[in-house]
Design an enzyme around this catalytic site. Structure first.
Site, PDB file in Angstrom:
ATOM      1  N   ARG A  15       0.849  -1.202   0.000  1.00 62.47           N
ATOM      2  CA  ARG A  15       0.000   0.000   0.000  1.00 62.47           C
ATOM      3  C   ARG A  15       0.883   1.250   0.000  1.00 62.47           C
ATOM      4  O   ARG A  15       0.963   1.969  -0.984  1.00 62.47           O
ATOM      5  CB  ARG A  15      -0.956  -0.028   1.212  1.00 62.47           C
ATOM      6  CG  ARG A  15      -2.113   0.959   1.108  1.00 62.47           C
ATOM      7  CD  ARG A  15      -1.749   2.397   1.431  1.00 62.47           C
ATOM      8  NE  ARG A  15      -1.259   2.567   2.795  1.00 62.47           N
ATOM      9  CZ  ARG A  15      -0.700   3.683   3.238  1.00 62.47           C
ATOM     10  NH1 ARG A  15      -0.567   4.729   2.451  1.00 62.47           N
ATOM     11  NH2 ARG A  15      -0.255   3.754   4.476  1.00 62.47           N
ATOM     12  N   ASP A  16       1.587   1.487   1.104  1.00 63.55           N
ATOM     13  CA  ASP A  16       2.367   2.732   1.221  1.00 63.55           C
ATOM     14  C   ASP A  16       3.459   2.765   0.150  1.00 63.55           C
ATOM     15  O   ASP A  16       3.802   3.837  -0.365  1.00 63.55           O
ATOM     16  CB  ASP A  16       2.979   2.819   2.632  1.00 63.55           C
ATOM     17  CG  ASP A  16       3.174   4.238   3.112  1.00 63.55           C
ATOM     18  OD1 ASP A  16       3.301   5.138   2.277  1.00 63.55           O
ATOM     19  OD2 ASP A  16       3.218   4.458   4.346  1.00 63.55           O
ATOM     20  N   HIS A 207       3.840   4.169  13.010  1.00 62.88           N
ATOM     21  CA  HIS A 207       4.065   4.054  11.562  1.00 62.88           C
ATOM     22  C   HIS A 207       5.208   5.009  11.220  1.00 62.88           C
ATOM     23  O   HIS A 207       5.052   6.222  11.332  1.00 62.88           O
ATOM     24  CB  HIS A 207       2.763   4.435  10.843  1.00 62.88           C
ATOM     25  CG  HIS A 207       2.860   4.495   9.351  1.00 62.88           C
ATOM     26  ND1 HIS A 207       2.380   3.486   8.528  1.00 62.88           N
ATOM     27  CD2 HIS A 207       3.340   5.448   8.523  1.00 62.88           C
ATOM     28  CE1 HIS A 207       2.562   3.828   7.261  1.00 62.88           C
ATOM     29  NE2 HIS A 207       3.147   5.003   7.215  1.00 62.88           N
ATOM     30  N   HIS A 209       8.585   6.465   8.883  1.00 63.11           N
ATOM     31  CA  HIS A 209       9.309   6.593   7.611  1.00 63.11           C
ATOM     32  C   HIS A 209      10.761   6.891   7.957  1.00 63.11           C
ATOM     33  O   HIS A 209      11.047   7.632   8.891  1.00 63.11           O
ATOM     34  CB  HIS A 209       8.691   7.699   6.747  1.00 63.11           C
ATOM     35  CG  HIS A 209       7.415   7.257   6.098  1.00 63.11           C
ATOM     36  ND1 HIS A 209       7.348   6.847   4.790  1.00 63.11           N
ATOM     37  CD2 HIS A 209       6.172   7.119   6.600  1.00 63.11           C
ATOM     38  CE1 HIS A 209       6.101   6.491   4.505  1.00 63.11           C
ATOM     39  NE2 HIS A 209       5.355   6.641   5.591  1.00 63.11           N
ATOM     40  N   CYS A 240       4.513   9.148   0.668  1.00 64.15           N
ATOM     41  CA  CYS A 240       3.176   9.698   0.461  1.00 64.15           C
ATOM     42  C   CYS A 240       3.221  10.623  -0.742  1.00 64.15           C
ATOM     43  O   CYS A 240       4.023  11.553  -0.776  1.00 64.15           O
ATOM     44  CB  CYS A 240       2.718  10.463   1.703  1.00 64.15           C
ATOM     45  SG  CYS A 240       1.145  11.304   1.461  1.00 64.15           S
ATOM     46  N   ASN A 249       9.192   3.747   4.172  1.00 68.50           N
ATOM     47  CA  ASN A 249       8.926   3.336   5.552  1.00 68.50           C
ATOM     48  C   ASN A 249      10.164   2.659   6.115  1.00 68.50           C
ATOM     49  O   ASN A 249      11.070   2.274   5.381  1.00 68.50           O
ATOM     50  CB  ASN A 249       7.797   2.303   5.592  1.00 68.50           C
ATOM     51  CG  ASN A 249       6.487   2.856   5.116  1.00 68.50           C
ATOM     52  OD1 ASN A 249       6.175   2.785   3.936  1.00 68.50           O
ATOM     53  ND2 ASN A 249       5.728   3.417   6.017  1.00 68.50           N
TER      54      ASN A 249
HETATM   55  N1  COA Z   1     -12.947   5.061  -3.757  1.00 69.97           N
HETATM   56  C1  COA Z   1     -13.205   5.299  -5.068  1.00 69.97           C
HETATM   57  N2  COA Z   1     -13.684   6.456  -5.541  1.00 69.97           N
HETATM   58  C2  COA Z   1     -13.908   7.434  -4.651  1.00 69.97           C
HETATM   59  C3  COA Z   1     -13.681   7.249  -3.278  1.00 69.97           C
HETATM   60  C4  COA Z   1     -13.160   6.012  -2.843  1.00 69.97           C
HETATM   61  N3  COA Z   1     -12.904   5.776  -1.556  1.00 69.97           N
HETATM   62  N4  COA Z   1     -14.011   8.377  -2.651  1.00 69.97           N
HETATM   63  C5  COA Z   1     -14.447   9.239  -3.592  1.00 69.97           C
HETATM   64  N5  COA Z   1     -14.385   8.664  -4.792  1.00 69.97           N
HETATM   65  C6  COA Z   1     -14.741   9.232  -6.089  1.00 69.97           C
HETATM   66  C7  COA Z   1     -16.096   9.915  -6.068  1.00 69.97           C
HETATM   67  O1  COA Z   1     -17.105   8.992  -6.277  1.00 69.97           O
HETATM   68  C8  COA Z   1     -15.948  10.869  -7.216  1.00 69.97           C
HETATM   69  O2  COA Z   1     -16.060  10.176  -8.433  1.00 69.97           O
HETATM   70  P1  COA Z   1     -16.586  10.889  -9.757  1.00 69.97           P
HETATM   71  O3  COA Z   1     -15.616  11.986 -10.074  1.00 69.97           O
HETATM   72  O4  COA Z   1     -16.580   9.791 -10.753  1.00 69.97           O
HETATM   73  O5  COA Z   1     -17.947  11.407  -9.381  1.00 69.97           O
HETATM   74  C9  COA Z   1     -14.499  11.316  -7.092  1.00 69.97           C
HETATM   75  O6  COA Z   1     -13.835  10.251  -6.410  1.00 69.97           O
HETATM   76  C10 COA Z   1     -14.353  12.593  -6.297  1.00 69.97           C
HETATM   77  O7  COA Z   1     -15.023  12.448  -5.066  1.00 69.97           O
HETATM   78  P2  COA Z   1     -15.029  13.559  -3.939  1.00 69.97           P
HETATM   79  O8  COA Z   1     -15.822  13.060  -2.796  1.00 69.97           O
HETATM   80  O9  COA Z   1     -15.405  14.890  -4.540  1.00 69.97           O
HETATM   81  O10 COA Z   1     -13.563  13.541  -3.497  1.00 69.97           O
HETATM   82  P3  COA Z   1     -12.312  14.439  -3.852  1.00 69.97           P
HETATM   83  O11 COA Z   1     -12.048  14.589  -5.274  1.00 69.97           O
HETATM   84  O12 COA Z   1     -12.358  15.643  -2.993  1.00 69.97           O
HETATM   85  O13 COA Z   1     -11.171  13.446  -3.248  1.00 69.97           O
HETATM   86  C11 COA Z   1     -10.627  11.668  -1.757  1.00 69.97           C
HETATM   87  C12 COA Z   1     -11.231  13.042  -1.909  1.00 69.97           C
HETATM   88  C13 COA Z   1     -10.461  11.400  -0.284  1.00 69.97           C
HETATM   89  C14 COA Z   1     -11.545  10.634  -2.379  1.00 69.97           C
HETATM   90  C15 COA Z   1      -9.254  11.641  -2.482  1.00 69.97           C
HETATM   91  O14 COA Z   1      -8.519  12.772  -2.152  1.00 69.97           O
HETATM   92  C16 COA Z   1      -8.457  10.414  -2.159  1.00 69.97           C
HETATM   93  O15 COA Z   1      -8.826   9.306  -2.494  1.00 69.97           O
HETATM   94  N6  COA Z   1      -7.316  10.568  -1.505  1.00 69.97           N
HETATM   95  C17 COA Z   1      -6.478   9.456  -1.140  1.00 69.97           C
HETATM   96  C18 COA Z   1      -5.178   9.941  -0.715  1.00 69.97           C
HETATM   97  C19 COA Z   1      -4.221   8.819  -0.388  1.00 69.97           C
HETATM   98  O16 COA Z   1      -4.446   7.660  -0.595  1.00 69.97           O
HETATM   99  N7  COA Z   1      -3.070   9.237   0.143  1.00 69.97           N
HETATM  100  C20 COA Z   1      -2.011   8.363   0.460  1.00 69.97           C
HETATM  101  C21 COA Z   1      -2.241   7.579   1.663  1.00 69.97           C
HETATM  102  S1  COA Z   1      -2.060   8.446   3.187  1.00 69.97           S
HETATM  103 ZN    ZN Z   2       3.261   6.138   5.506  1.00 66.07          ZN
END
Ligand code: COA
Ligand code: ZN
Length: 316
Positions: A15-16, A207, A209, A240, A249
């Protein structure tokens, strides 16, 4: 030193680590790595994340990976989710545990999940409801616990209020994440000294790094404070995408080697872990930061140079 007799490691490399690999890692290879890791006796694996595929395209095959792995009894399989949508996907994919993410810093939380901390906590409340309905324990990670690459210091009162909210939502465990390797051992001890007595019954995970070579020292400090759960990443993969300067990590095999050498049990087969790390290096196509793969275990011995043996004085 005060050391726990046994430590539980959660492998987070798929994942990370895989989330920031620049080249696409085929689903079959991700599955192979998870299965190799479980075969080492790894008690916990954070397999993938159920996040927006636009945010983290490298893990857009989360469902397929979960469906393809061979479940080893004795390993708990989890995934990271930022919201209830992710929790529904994770539950449907059959995870054992839900790992959530929110940052202790407003700037990093906005950069990472496009929400303020308060907005994230609303989503995580809904996430907890999904998990509880499905009977899945929630372990809540908090990014930038020991400092933020944008803001610097994170006041412990701010951290404590995030922990409080997550514990009130029913989190079984809290993961304190040093997302960009800013923590030092004295600080880790200080933060734990503050938090641990205030939240009885919570299972704490660190956790780390190794961005600034302080990961294992920080883990030692946490063990002194009674923490016995650590995230680690095979080969030292990791970082990240939304935190500048983040790198790998703590390396799983380096950590297991250190614990083995000190007599702390992990239930993990170190030789198999080292083999797995070699295979991961092949898959990502570069040398990873782990040291033990290069140096061998501390029990490694070398042949004496010519002419030395005869000159070693006999012991009295
Ligand atoms: N899985 C899949 N799709 C997701 C989702 C999830 N958990 N959460 C939201 N979405 C989709 C929505 O359905 C939407 O889809 P569409 O454009 O087809 O309608 C789109 O993503 C945007 O959704 P929204 O709620 O407006 O979110 P956003 O664009 O503000 O993004 C997150 C917010 C949280 C979904 C996004 O920033 C994210 O996934 N971040 C992950 C960061 C990460 O993994 N970081 C590293 C680990 S710490
Ligand atoms: Zn991390």
């Amino acid at each position: 030193m005060k050391l726990p007799p046994h430590v539980t490691i959660c492998e987070v490399g798929t994942r990370d680590g895989f989330q920031i690999e620049p080249d696409w890692i085929p689903t079959a290879l991700k599955i192979e790595v998870v299965d190799r890791l479980s075969a080492t006796g790894m008690p916990r694996i954070e397999v993938t994340s159920f996040v927006s595929p636009k945010a983290v395209p490298a893990l857009r095959d989360a469902e397929a990976v979960m469906a393809g792995i061979t479940r080893r009894p004795g390993t708990r399989y989890s995934a990271l989710v930022p919201n209830d949508k992710g929790a529904v996907r994770a539950v449907d994919a059959g995870v054992d545990d839900i790992h959530t993410v929110v940052s202790a810093s407003e700037s990093h939380n906005l950069a990472n999940v496009n929400m303020t901390i308060a907005e994230s906590l609303v989503k995580l409340q809904a996430t907890a409801q999904v998990a509880h309905r499905a009977g899945k324990p929630v372990y809540s990670g908090i990014s930038c616990t020991f400092g933020c690459p944008f803001e610097g210091d994170v006041p412990v009162a701010q951290l404590e209020s995030v922990v409080r909210r997550l514990v009130d939502m029913g989190a079984r465990g809290i993961g304190l994440a040093d997302t960009t390797g800013m923590a030092n051992p004295a600080q880790v001890a200080r933060v734990l000294e503050h938090l641990v007595p205030r939240f009885p019954g919570v299972e704490w995970t660190l956790h780390t790094h190794d961005t600034r070579a302080m990961a294992i020292p920080n883990i030692l400090a946490a063990m002194e404070m009674g923490v016995a759960n650590f995230d680690a990443s095979i080969g030292g993969l990791g970082g990240c995408p939304f935190a500048p300067g983040a790198s790998g990590n703590v390396c799983t095999e380096d950590l297991v080697h250190c614990l083995d050498a000190m007599g702390v049990r992990t239930g993990i087969d170190l030789d198999q872990l080292i083999e797995t790390s070699r295979r991961v290096q092949e898959i990502v196509g570069r040398v990873l930061p782990g040291q033990i793969v290069k140096a061998g275990k501390w029990t490694r011995r070398y042949p004496l140079p010519d002419g030395v043996r005869e000159r070693i004085p006999a012991r009295a």
